[in-house]
Structure formats: structure tokens, C-alpha cells
Design a protein around this motif. Structure first.
Motif, PDB file in Angstrom:
ATOM      1  N   ASP A 147      38.640  63.667  51.178  1.00 56.18           N
ATOM      2  CA  ASP A 147      38.197  62.406  51.799  1.00 56.18           C
ATOM      3  C   ASP A 147      38.032  61.324  50.744  1.00 56.18           C
ATOM      4  O   ASP A 147      38.243  60.142  51.021  1.00 56.18           O
ATOM      5  CB  ASP A 147      36.911  62.622  52.595  1.00 56.18           C
ATOM      6  CG  ASP A 147      37.174  63.419  53.861  1.00 56.18           C
ATOM      7  OD1 ASP A 147      37.467  62.825  54.895  1.00 56.18           O
ATOM      8  OD2 ASP A 147      37.119  64.668  53.792  1.00 56.18           O
ATOM      9  N   GLY A 148      37.670  61.733  49.535  1.00 49.35           N
ATOM     10  CA  GLY A 148      37.555  60.751  48.437  1.00 49.35           C
ATOM     11  C   GLY A 148      38.908  60.119  48.145  1.00 49.35           C
ATOM     12  O   GLY A 148      39.024  58.895  48.008  1.00 49.35           O
ATOM     13  N   GLU A 175      33.800  55.707  58.267  1.00 51.47           N
ATOM     14  CA  GLU A 175      33.484  57.107  58.567  1.00 51.47           C
ATOM     15  C   GLU A 175      33.865  58.031  57.415  1.00 51.47           C
ATOM     16  O   GLU A 175      33.168  59.009  57.137  1.00 51.47           O
ATOM     17  CB  GLU A 175      34.170  57.513  59.881  1.00 51.47           C
ATOM     18  CG  GLU A 175      33.545  56.758  61.047  1.00 51.47           C
ATOM     19  CD  GLU A 175      34.206  56.979  62.387  1.00 51.47           C
ATOM     20  OE1 GLU A 175      33.660  56.477  63.383  1.00 51.47           O
ATOM     21  OE2 GLU A 175      35.260  57.632  62.463  1.00 51.47           O
ATOM     22  N   GLU A 176      34.958  57.680  56.730  1.00 56.96           N
ATOM     23  CA  GLU A 176      35.370  58.516  55.595  1.00 56.96           C
ATOM     24  C   GLU A 176      34.303  58.513  54.495  1.00 56.96           C
ATOM     25  O   GLU A 176      34.145  59.495  53.770  1.00 56.96           O
ATOM     26  CB  GLU A 176      36.702  58.043  54.989  1.00 56.96           C
ATOM     27  CG  GLU A 176      37.927  58.136  55.890  1.00 56.96           C
ATOM     28  CD  GLU A 176      38.393  59.550  56.167  1.00 56.96           C
ATOM     29  OE1 GLU A 176      37.646  60.500  55.870  1.00 56.96           O
ATOM     30  OE2 GLU A 176      39.497  59.699  56.698  1.00 56.96           O
ATOM     31  N   SER A 177      33.578  57.410  54.376  1.00 56.55           N
ATOM     32  CA  SER A 177      32.555  57.356  53.331  1.00 56.55           C
ATOM     33  C   SER A 177      31.464  58.384  53.605  1.00 56.55           C
ATOM     34  O   SER A 177      30.993  59.073  52.699  1.00 56.55           O
ATOM     35  CB  SER A 177      31.891  55.980  53.281  1.00 56.55           C
ATOM     36  OG  SER A 177      32.859  55.030  53.034  1.00 56.55           O
ATOM     37  N   PHE A 178      31.088  58.480  54.880  1.00 57.98           N
ATOM     38  CA  PHE A 178      30.108  59.507  55.252  1.00 57.98           C
ATOM     39  C   PHE A 178      30.682  60.905  54.973  1.00 57.98           C
ATOM     40  O   PHE A 178      29.995  61.784  54.451  1.00 57.98           O
ATOM     41  CB  PHE A 178      29.716  59.332  56.731  1.00 57.98           C
ATOM     42  CG  PHE A 178      29.303  60.579  57.437  1.00 57.98           C
ATOM     43  CD1 PHE A 178      28.077  61.175  57.165  1.00 57.98           C
ATOM     44  CD2 PHE A 178      30.130  61.171  58.386  1.00 57.98           C
ATOM     45  CE1 PHE A 178      27.701  62.343  57.823  1.00 57.98           C
ATOM     46  CE2 PHE A 178      29.755  62.336  59.032  1.00 57.98           C
ATOM     47  CZ  PHE A 178      28.538  62.917  58.754  1.00 57.98           C
ATOM     48  N   HIS A 179      31.957  61.080  55.275  1.00 60.59           N
ATOM     49  CA  HIS A 179      32.589  62.388  55.054  1.00 60.59           C
ATOM     50  C   HIS A 179      32.551  62.775  53.580  1.00 60.59           C
ATOM     51  O   HIS A 179      32.295  63.911  53.222  1.00 60.59           O
ATOM     52  CB  HIS A 179      34.054  62.359  55.509  1.00 60.59           C
ATOM     53  CG  HIS A 179      34.223  62.139  56.970  1.00 60.59           C
ATOM     54  ND1 HIS A 179      35.439  61.928  57.557  1.00 60.59           N
ATOM     55  CD2 HIS A 179      33.314  62.109  57.967  1.00 60.59           C
ATOM     56  CE1 HIS A 179      35.277  61.763  58.852  1.00 60.59           C
ATOM     57  NE2 HIS A 179      33.989  61.859  59.129  1.00 60.59           N
ATOM     58  N   MET A 250      36.434  60.188  40.029  1.00 61.48           N
ATOM     59  CA  MET A 250      36.040  61.604  40.079  1.00 61.48           C
ATOM     60  C   MET A 250      35.455  62.087  38.752  1.00 61.48           C
ATOM     61  O   MET A 250      34.558  62.921  38.707  1.00 61.48           O
ATOM     62  CB  MET A 250      37.253  62.489  40.442  1.00 61.48           C
ATOM     63  CG  MET A 250      37.794  62.235  41.814  1.00 61.48           C
ATOM     64  SD  MET A 250      36.582  62.599  43.110  1.00 61.48           S
ATOM     65  CE  MET A 250      36.229  60.997  43.713  1.00 61.48           C
ATOM     66  N   VAL A 251      35.988  61.523  37.678  1.00 62.52           N
ATOM     67  CA  VAL A 251      35.580  61.976  36.356  1.00 62.52           C
ATOM     68  C   VAL A 251      34.076  61.690  36.125  1.00 62.52           C
ATOM     69  O   VAL A 251      33.379  62.462  35.448  1.00 62.52           O
ATOM     70  CB  VAL A 251      36.507  61.314  35.314  1.00 62.52           C
ATOM     71  CG1 VAL A 251      35.945  60.099  34.666  1.00 62.52           C
ATOM     72  CG2 VAL A 251      36.987  62.293  34.303  1.00 62.52           C
TER      73      VAL A 251
END
Ligand code: BYC
Length: 331
Positions: A147-148, A175-179, A250-251
Motif C-alpha cells: 500500500d505504501g 483510504e490507502e493511507s489508512f491501509h 521506506m529507508v
């Protein structure tokens, strides 16, 4: 902006038709150069319509097929709270698929046709969903990494030049942010748990990292569609640009998780000001796209079964709509 060559103009046109086409093309070029929006009723080049249909329908299929790896864990979630959250997330994915199918329908393709192409194995969906979700920690890694990556790729699509697509993406991204946060939180809890739980989280991150990076598509010099899609303001950044931004995000986040990314080549290039990552196995990516990934056959088979199982719902809904229309006509 230069005219798009009237690519869609058929050879034999009357002078009036030709004039209409030219006016349509001029309007389209102006809208694109002003970074404004094309709406379904507007004239658009056939190639623009096809590109959008290709991308939006693939995206819709990805959301629908993407429900499978997570749905697989609903009945095995470790607590009632986790089960409720996961169910809500999987339902959200179904909703995203529906917004996107609706956006694609405005381009003149029926949802039935898109669905039949998918279950016949003729349509693409994201490579990522052809990998198995083998432990509970995979729910965390999917949320955080998959999702990120989706957010990183999709936030710029909120500004896509085609109105229905951009508007659908706004809600999807929220919604993806919540995911993503729920995935991060699963991993954080496991990482702070027993050594075995931490190992399970690390193992999931190790397995999902490279496939998540491949979600952004092939490297730029092997991406046939990027240039034109960027000229049309559908895509705003290239595949490699977004992949690099994602690695940079991500890092930092992985440090908070107390885990590591399975890539010793990650570095920030001071000259280009971009994050770089280690080599990815693009042969594996091509194989997955060719239907030879670990779960391609299973995902499509399950989608076909679900479609067959849902036949009675579609029939009932069509009959209900017919009766309603009959009543309205009679009134
Ligand atoms: N997987 O010229 P390129 C989600 C294909 S769902 C499969 O760079 P483009 C989620 C590409 O289609 C995430 N195929 O293409 C859901 C093209 O083939 P065709 C889905 C891929 O379109 C549930 C060929 O390779 N997100 O987030 O300019 C739970 C050459 O590529 C892939 C979207 O769909 C791939 N990874 O760029 C959790 C986002 N990559 O069509 C999460 C919208 C490339 O010519 N789509 N291909 O036969 C896009 O942004 C773009 O379509 C892509 C590819 C960046 C994916």
C-alpha cells in the motif's frame, strides 16, 4: 503544446467531419497544455482513450485481485480487532475497484467486458498480487510496503488529466493511507514482540520488498508507455523516479520499525539527489507478467469461481432494475 497528430482520424472524412475533428484536437491540446481536465463528453484522441482504459482497467483489476492475499487471512487474524480492521481494508479494496471500473466505463467500455477479459486471462493486473501471503506478518508487509508503494504511485494520479480518474484517485489515496498505517502498526507490534515474532516480520519484509519495488513498472528505458502518458498528463513522474522516492521513504520508516530492508545497495546519490537501490530481477517480473508467477493461476481461478458464484446476485439485481423501470414507466 504540439498537436497529437490527429492519430485517431479515419482516412475518409467529409470536410465537416474533418473540421470537427480538428476543432476537437485543438481543444484537447489546449486543455492538456493548460494542465486542465478532459471530461467524458470532451473530444479526445483515440490513443488517449485507449491508454486510459488500459491503465484504469488494469488498476481496477489489481484492486479486485488484490483482495485475495489478504482475504486469505481474515479467518486467521490473531484477534477480533485485527480481524475487523482487515475486513474493513479488504472491503475498501473492493470499493476502489468499483470506483475505477466506473471511471473506465466513462471511456465507453462496459464493466462486463472488462471482467470477462480479466477472467479469460487477457487483462493485466499488478504483478504484486501473484505472490503468496504465507504468514500473518505478510498482512503487515502488504499494508506497509504494497500500500505504501501504491500511495507513492497513486498520489500523483490524483492530478491525472482525465477527470473521472483523478477524482476516483483522491478517495482511493485517502483510504490507502489508512491501509499503510495499519500495515506499519502490525509490523511494529511484531517487531516489538518475541524474537520469533520479530523474525516473522523481518522475513515478510524480505519477501515483499523487491516485488513492491517492481510495482512501479519496468525501468524507464524499458517502459514503452511512460513518455506519451506523461505528455498527456496522465502519469506525472516516471517509473524510476517514483521507485526512487519510495525507497527514500521506506529507508527512514524501517528504522522506526526496528527492521531492515533486504538491500545493501541503498544509498542517496548526492549528485542526482535521488535514492538508489540494488538490482532487481526483471526476468522474474517478466515471468510474472507472462502468467508464470507463483500464484497467477490460483488468483485467476479464484476470481472465476467468485464470478460464477455471484451470478445469482447479478441476475437478481438486473431483475430488480427491470421491475423498477417498469414501475416508473407505468407511473
Ligand atoms: N504489474 O510502459 P509501462 C493496489 C505493464 S493496486 C503488471 O511502464 P505504464 C492495491 C504495463 O501495463 C496497485 N503489469 O506501463 C490493491 C505495460 O503493459 P501493457 C495497482 C505491469 O502503464 C489491493 C508494460 O508493463 N496500481 O495498490 O506506463 C491491495 C510496460 O510498462 C506492471 C496501479 O495500477 C506491474 N507492476 O506504467 C493493496 C496504478 N508495471 O499495458 C494495494 C496505476 C508495468 O502495455 N497504474 N506493467 O500491456 C500505473 O501507474 C501504471 O500503469 C504503471 C505502469 C506504473 C503500473
Amino acid at each position: 503544446m504540439a498537436s497529437q497528430n490527429l492519430q485517431s482520424v479515419p482516412a475518409e472524412l467529409s470536410p465537416e467531419e474533418l473540421e470537427r475533428e480538428q476543432a476537437g484536437q485543438a481543444y484537447f491540446d489546449r486543455i492538456i497544455s493548460e494542465d486542465s481536465r478532459i471530461e467524458p463528453r470532451d473530444w479526445m484522441p483515440e490513443a488517449y482513450r485507449k491508454t486510459l482504459l488500459r491503465q484504469i482497467s488494469q488498476h481496477a483489476h489489481s484492486e479486485i485481485i488484490g483482495m485475495q492475499p489478504e482475504a486469505n487471512w481474515i479467518s486467521r487474524a490473531p484477534s477480533l480487532k485485527r480481524k475487523a480492521i482487515l475486513m474493513a481494508k479488504v472491503q475498501d479494496e473492493a470499493g476502489h475497484g468499483l470506483y475505477l471500473y466506473s471511471a473506465a466505463e466513462t471511456l465507453g467500455q462496459s464493466r462486463d467486458k472488462m471482467t470477462s477479459d480479466l477472467i479469460a486471462g487477457k487483462a493485466r493486473y499488478s504483478s504484486i498480487f501473484n505472490y503468496p501471503a504465507i504468514s500473518w506478518a505478510d498482512m503487515g508487509a502488504i499494508g506497509w510496503l504494497v500500500d505504501g508503494a501504491a500511495i507513492c504511485n497513486q498520489v500523483p494520479l490524483c492530478r491525472a488529466s482525465y477527470g473521472p480518474y483523478g477524482r476516483a484517485m483522491v478517495r482511493i489515496c485517502k483510504e490507502e493511507s489508512f491501509h499503510q498505517r495499519q500495515g506499519f502498526e502490525i509490523l511494529l507490534e511484531l517487531s516489538n514482540g518475541t524474537p520469533a515474532q520479530k523474525q516473522m516480520a523481518q522475513d515478510a519484509v524480505n519477501r515483499w520488498y523487491a516485488p513492491a519495488l517492481m510495482m512501479f513498472g519496468p525501468p524507464d528505458d524499458d517502459s514503452p508507455n511512460s513518455k506519451q502518458s506523461m505528455a498527456w498528463n496522465i502519469k506525472r513522474f516516471s517509473n524510476d523516479e517514483l521507485r526512487s522516492r519510495f525507497v527514500g521513504m521506506m529507508v527512514e520508516q524501517v528504522k522506526v520499525l526496528g527492521l531492515t530492508l533486504p538491500d545493501k545497495d541503498i544509498r542517496f546519490n548526492e549528485e542526482t539527489k535521488k535514492w538508489e537501490h540494488g538490482p532487481l530481477d526483471w526476468n522474474e517480473f517478466k515471468n510474472v507478467l507472462a502468467g508464470k508467477g507463483p500464484c497467477n493461476a490460483q488468483r485467476l481461478e479464484r476470481r472465476r469461481e467468485a464470478h460464477d458464484d455471484g451470478a445469482w446476485v447479478r441476475e437478481a439485481a438486473a431483475e430488480y432494475a427491470r421491475k423498477q423501470a417498469e414501475k416508473e414507466y407505468a407511473a
